[in-house]
Design a protein around this motif. Structure first.
Motif, PDB file in Angstrom:
ATOM      1  N   GLU A 203     -10.775 -25.137  -8.464  1.00  0.00           N
ATOM      2  CA  GLU A 203     -11.590 -24.078  -9.064  1.00  0.00           C
ATOM      3  C   GLU A 203     -11.143 -22.704  -8.578  1.00  0.00           C
ATOM      4  O   GLU A 203     -11.166 -21.729  -9.339  1.00  0.00           O
ATOM      5  N   ILE A 204     -10.720 -22.620  -7.325  1.00  0.00           N
ATOM      6  CA  ILE A 204     -10.199 -21.345  -6.807  1.00  0.00           C
ATOM      7  C   ILE A 204      -8.942 -20.944  -7.573  1.00  0.00           C
ATOM      8  O   ILE A 204      -8.782 -19.784  -7.984  1.00  0.00           O
ATOM      9  N   ALA A 205      -8.044 -21.906  -7.772  1.00  0.00           N
ATOM     10  CA  ALA A 205      -6.812 -21.622  -8.514  1.00  0.00           C
ATOM     11  C   ALA A 205      -7.124 -21.183  -9.938  1.00  0.00           C
ATOM     12  O   ALA A 205      -6.527 -20.231 -10.463  1.00  0.00           O
ATOM     13  N   LEU A 206      -8.078 -21.866 -10.567  1.00  0.00           N
ATOM     14  CA  LEU A 206      -8.461 -21.506 -11.934  1.00  0.00           C
ATOM     15  C   LEU A 206      -9.112 -20.131 -11.970  1.00  0.00           C
ATOM     16  O   LEU A 206      -8.848 -19.331 -12.878  1.00  0.00           O
ATOM     17  N   MET A 207      -9.944 -19.840 -10.990  1.00  0.00           N
ATOM     18  CA  MET A 207     -10.605 -18.540 -10.912  1.00  0.00           C
ATOM     19  C   MET A 207      -9.580 -17.415 -10.811  1.00  0.00           C
ATOM     20  O   MET A 207      -9.637 -16.430 -11.564  1.00  0.00           O
ATOM     21  N   MET A 208      -8.630 -17.553  -9.901  1.00  0.00           N
ATOM     22  CA  MET A 208      -7.627 -16.513  -9.709  1.00  0.00           C
ATOM     23  C   MET A 208      -6.749 -16.352 -10.946  1.00  0.00           C
ATOM     24  O   MET A 208      -6.349 -15.237 -11.302  1.00  0.00           O
ATOM     25  N   SER A 209      -6.465 -17.459 -11.616  1.00  0.00           N
ATOM     26  CA  SER A 209      -5.621 -17.409 -12.810  1.00  0.00           C
ATOM     27  C   SER A 209      -6.347 -16.749 -13.978  1.00  0.00           C
ATOM     28  O   SER A 209      -5.781 -15.915 -14.692  1.00  0.00           O
TER      29      SER A 209
ATOM     30  N   THR B 107      -5.900 -10.135  -2.756  1.00  0.00           N
ATOM     31  CA  THR B 107      -5.712 -10.632  -1.394  1.00  0.00           C
ATOM     32  C   THR B 107      -6.845 -11.541  -0.945  1.00  0.00           C
ATOM     33  O   THR B 107      -6.618 -12.567  -0.291  1.00  0.00           O
ATOM     34  N   LEU B 108      -8.068 -11.181  -1.299  1.00  0.00           N
ATOM     35  CA  LEU B 108      -9.237 -11.861  -0.737  1.00  0.00           C
ATOM     36  C   LEU B 108     -10.002 -12.715  -1.736  1.00  0.00           C
ATOM     37  O   LEU B 108     -10.981 -13.363  -1.358  1.00  0.00           O
ATOM     38  N   GLY B 109      -9.585 -12.717  -2.999  1.00  0.00           N
ATOM     39  CA  GLY B 109     -10.301 -13.513  -3.996  1.00  0.00           C
ATOM     40  C   GLY B 109     -10.347 -14.989  -3.640  1.00  0.00           C
ATOM     41  O   GLY B 109     -11.399 -15.640  -3.729  1.00  0.00           O
ATOM     42  N   ALA B 110      -9.209 -15.525  -3.224  1.00  0.00           N
ATOM     43  CA  ALA B 110      -9.164 -16.942  -2.853  1.00  0.00           C
ATOM     44  C   ALA B 110     -10.008 -17.213  -1.612  1.00  0.00           C
ATOM     45  O   ALA B 110     -10.652 -18.272  -1.497  1.00  0.00           O
ATOM     46  N   VAL B 111     -10.023 -16.255  -0.688  1.00  0.00           N
ATOM     47  CA  VAL B 111     -10.850 -16.402   0.517  1.00  0.00           C
ATOM     48  C   VAL B 111     -12.327 -16.443   0.134  1.00  0.00           C
ATOM     49  O   VAL B 111     -13.104 -17.252   0.665  1.00  0.00           O
ATOM     50  N   TYR B 112     -12.706 -15.581  -0.806  1.00  0.00           N
ATOM     51  CA  TYR B 112     -14.089 -15.574  -1.293  1.00  0.00           C
ATOM     52  C   TYR B 112     -14.455 -16.929  -1.890  1.00  0.00           C
ATOM     53  O   TYR B 112     -15.531 -17.483  -1.599  1.00  0.00           O
ATOM     54  N   GLY B 113     -13.558 -17.472  -2.719  1.00  0.00           N
ATOM     55  CA  GLY B 113     -13.826 -18.769  -3.328  1.00  0.00           C
ATOM     56  C   GLY B 113     -14.012 -19.861  -2.295  1.00  0.00           C
ATOM     57  O   GLY B 113     -14.903 -20.713  -2.417  1.00  0.00           O
ATOM     58  N   ALA B 114     -13.179 -19.836  -1.256  1.00  0.00           N
ATOM     59  CA  ALA B 114     -13.291 -20.847  -0.200  1.00  0.00           C
ATOM     60  C   ALA B 114     -14.587 -20.677   0.587  1.00  0.00           C
ATOM     61  O   ALA B 114     -15.238 -21.668   0.958  1.00  0.00           O
TER      62      ALA B 114
ATOM     63  N   SER C  84     -22.066 -22.201  -8.205  1.00  0.00           N
ATOM     64  CA  SER C  84     -21.457 -23.074  -9.203  1.00  0.00           C
ATOM     65  C   SER C  84     -20.060 -22.569  -9.548  1.00  0.00           C
ATOM     66  O   SER C  84     -19.873 -21.379  -9.840  1.00  0.00           O
ATOM     67  N   GLY C  85     -19.082 -23.468  -9.507  1.00  0.00           N
ATOM     68  CA  GLY C  85     -17.713 -23.071  -9.796  1.00  0.00           C
ATOM     69  C   GLY C  85     -17.559 -22.452 -11.166  1.00  0.00           C
ATOM     70  O   GLY C  85     -16.879 -21.437 -11.338  1.00  0.00           O
ATOM     71  N   VAL C  86     -18.216 -23.034 -12.165  1.00  0.00           N
ATOM     72  CA  VAL C  86     -18.110 -22.528 -13.539  1.00  0.00           C
ATOM     73  C   VAL C  86     -18.681 -21.118 -13.636  1.00  0.00           C
ATOM     74  O   VAL C  86     -18.085 -20.226 -14.256  1.00  0.00           O
ATOM     75  N   PHE C  87     -19.827 -20.898 -13.019  1.00  0.00           N
ATOM     76  CA  PHE C  87     -20.473 -19.589 -13.065  1.00  0.00           C
ATOM     77  C   PHE C  87     -19.617 -18.535 -12.368  1.00  0.00           C
ATOM     78  O   PHE C  87     -19.446 -17.411 -12.854  1.00  0.00           O
ATOM     79  N   VAL C  88     -19.066 -18.892 -11.225  1.00  0.00           N
ATOM     80  CA  VAL C  88     -18.197 -17.971 -10.489  1.00  0.00           C
ATOM     81  C   VAL C  88     -16.978 -17.607 -11.330  1.00  0.00           C
ATOM     82  O   VAL C  88     -16.587 -16.433 -11.430  1.00  0.00           O
ATOM     83  N   ILE C  89     -16.375 -18.608 -11.941  1.00  0.00           N
ATOM     84  CA  ILE C  89     -15.169 -18.384 -12.740  1.00  0.00           C
ATOM     85  C   ILE C  89     -15.465 -17.469 -13.925  1.00  0.00           C
ATOM     86  O   ILE C  89     -14.690 -16.560 -14.241  1.00  0.00           O
ATOM     87  N   LEU C  90     -16.602 -17.682 -14.579  1.00  0.00           N
ATOM     88  CA  LEU C  90     -16.960 -16.848 -15.731  1.00  0.00           C
ATOM     89  C   LEU C  90     -17.194 -15.394 -15.315  1.00  0.00           C
ATOM     90  O   LEU C  90     -16.725 -14.460 -15.981  1.00  0.00           O
ATOM     91  N   LEU C  91     -17.913 -15.200 -14.217  1.00  0.00           N
ATOM     92  CA  LEU C  91     -18.200 -13.836 -13.765  1.00  0.00           C
ATOM     93  C   LEU C  91     -16.929 -13.110 -13.323  1.00  0.00           C
ATOM     94  O   LEU C  91     -16.719 -11.938 -13.655  1.00  0.00           O
ATOM     95  N   THR C  92     -16.085 -13.800 -12.575  1.00  0.00           N
ATOM     96  CA  THR C  92     -14.866 -13.147 -12.093  1.00  0.00           C
ATOM     97  C   THR C  92     -13.871 -12.912 -13.229  1.00  0.00           C
ATOM     98  O   THR C  92     -13.139 -11.919 -13.217  1.00  0.00           O
ATOM     99  N   ALA C  93     -13.852 -13.797 -14.221  1.00  0.00           N
ATOM    100  CA  ALA C  93     -12.982 -13.577 -15.379  1.00  0.00           C
ATOM    101  C   ALA C  93     -13.432 -12.339 -16.151  1.00  0.00           C
ATOM    102  O   ALA C  93     -12.606 -11.539 -16.614  1.00  0.00           O
ATOM    103  N   ALA C  94     -14.744 -12.173 -16.281  1.00  0.00           N
ATOM    104  CA  ALA C  94     -15.269 -10.977 -16.945  1.00  0.00           C
ATOM    105  C   ALA C  94     -14.906  -9.725 -16.146  1.00  0.00           C
ATOM    106  O   ALA C  94     -14.558  -8.681 -16.724  1.00  0.00           O
TER     107      ALA C  94
END
Length: 216
Positions: free
Chosen positions: A123-129, A108-115, A176-186
């Motif tokens: 990057e938000i879409a990629l993070m959630m995916s 619910t709130l992951g995209a809100v966090y990214g914004a 950093s978008g890349v760093f956020v995406i890596l951490l959330t993917a993990a």
């Protein structure tokens, strides 16, 4: 989901239930991602996406219709029995409650966090995916591991991994978008494997006639 999971439990054994549920959740997450991709590539203002969805629902009946496997036993009327579910497996009952809260909050709130932290919409879409993709990729290894050892150890390890990366996101406060995406993917790789392991553990201790109740 309740009908599907109870049918899977009827066919699975304690020796392969983790693998079976891992594959089941992998297909589920892949389908969710596929649905999101269809929305991204279609016109949401037209009826075409609804038509495609209807066609896919019809096609989903074909494997069951042509299957030569034995049909599941007739479903019995069941009632929600929280006390009974807890008595069957306290670990699974508490785990499923907490998993629902944690994963529901992220969904619910992951995209809100990214914004809020300022990363781009793409990057938000990629993070959630990638959170879902990472979780799907880990289903089979985690399921197989839980079939060869005490599922509670695997559940605890995955929960620790999810908590570790969640705390890292909180403490590091990456921008950093890349760093956020890596951490959330993990985080997703661990967090999204928890449900299948918890449910498999609950059904290990359930009677065959209680599979529907446990799945519900």
């Amino acid at each position: 989901f309740m009908v599907i999971e109870s049918w899977l439990n009827e066919k699975a054994t304690n020796e392969n239930r983790g693998t079976v549920f891992g594959l089941y959740m992998m297909v589920t997450y892949a389908s969710i991602m596929g649905g999101q991709m269809i929305v991204a590539g279609g016109d949401v203002k037209s009826a075409s996406l609804f038509m495609i969805t209807g066609i896919l629902f019809c096609l989903s009946l074909l494997p069951t219709a042509v299957s030569t496997q034995s049909h599941p036993k007739p479903l019995q009327d069941v009632k929600l029995d929280v006390k009974g579910l807890y008595a069957n497996s306290p670990v699974s009952a508490v785990a499923c409650l907490l998993i629902g809260i944690a994963n529901g909050a992220w969904g619910t709130l992951g995209a809100v966090y990214g914004a809020r932290i300022g990363i781009s919409t793409a990057e938000i879409a990629l993070m959630m995916s990638l959170v879902v993709i990472a979780g799907a990729a880990m289903q089979l290894p985690a399921g197989r591991l839980s079939d060869t050892t005490d599922r509670r150890f695997v559940l605890a390890g995955a929960a620790f991994g999810a908590a570790l990366f969640a705390v890292l996101v909180f403490l590091v406060e990456p921008r950093s978008g890349v760093f956020v995406i890596l951490l959330t993917a993990a985080y997703g790789a661990f967090a999204y494997t928890l449900y299948s392991i918890a449910v498999a553990h609950a059904n290990d201790h359930a009677r065959a006639e209680d599979f529907v109740k446990v799945s519900g």
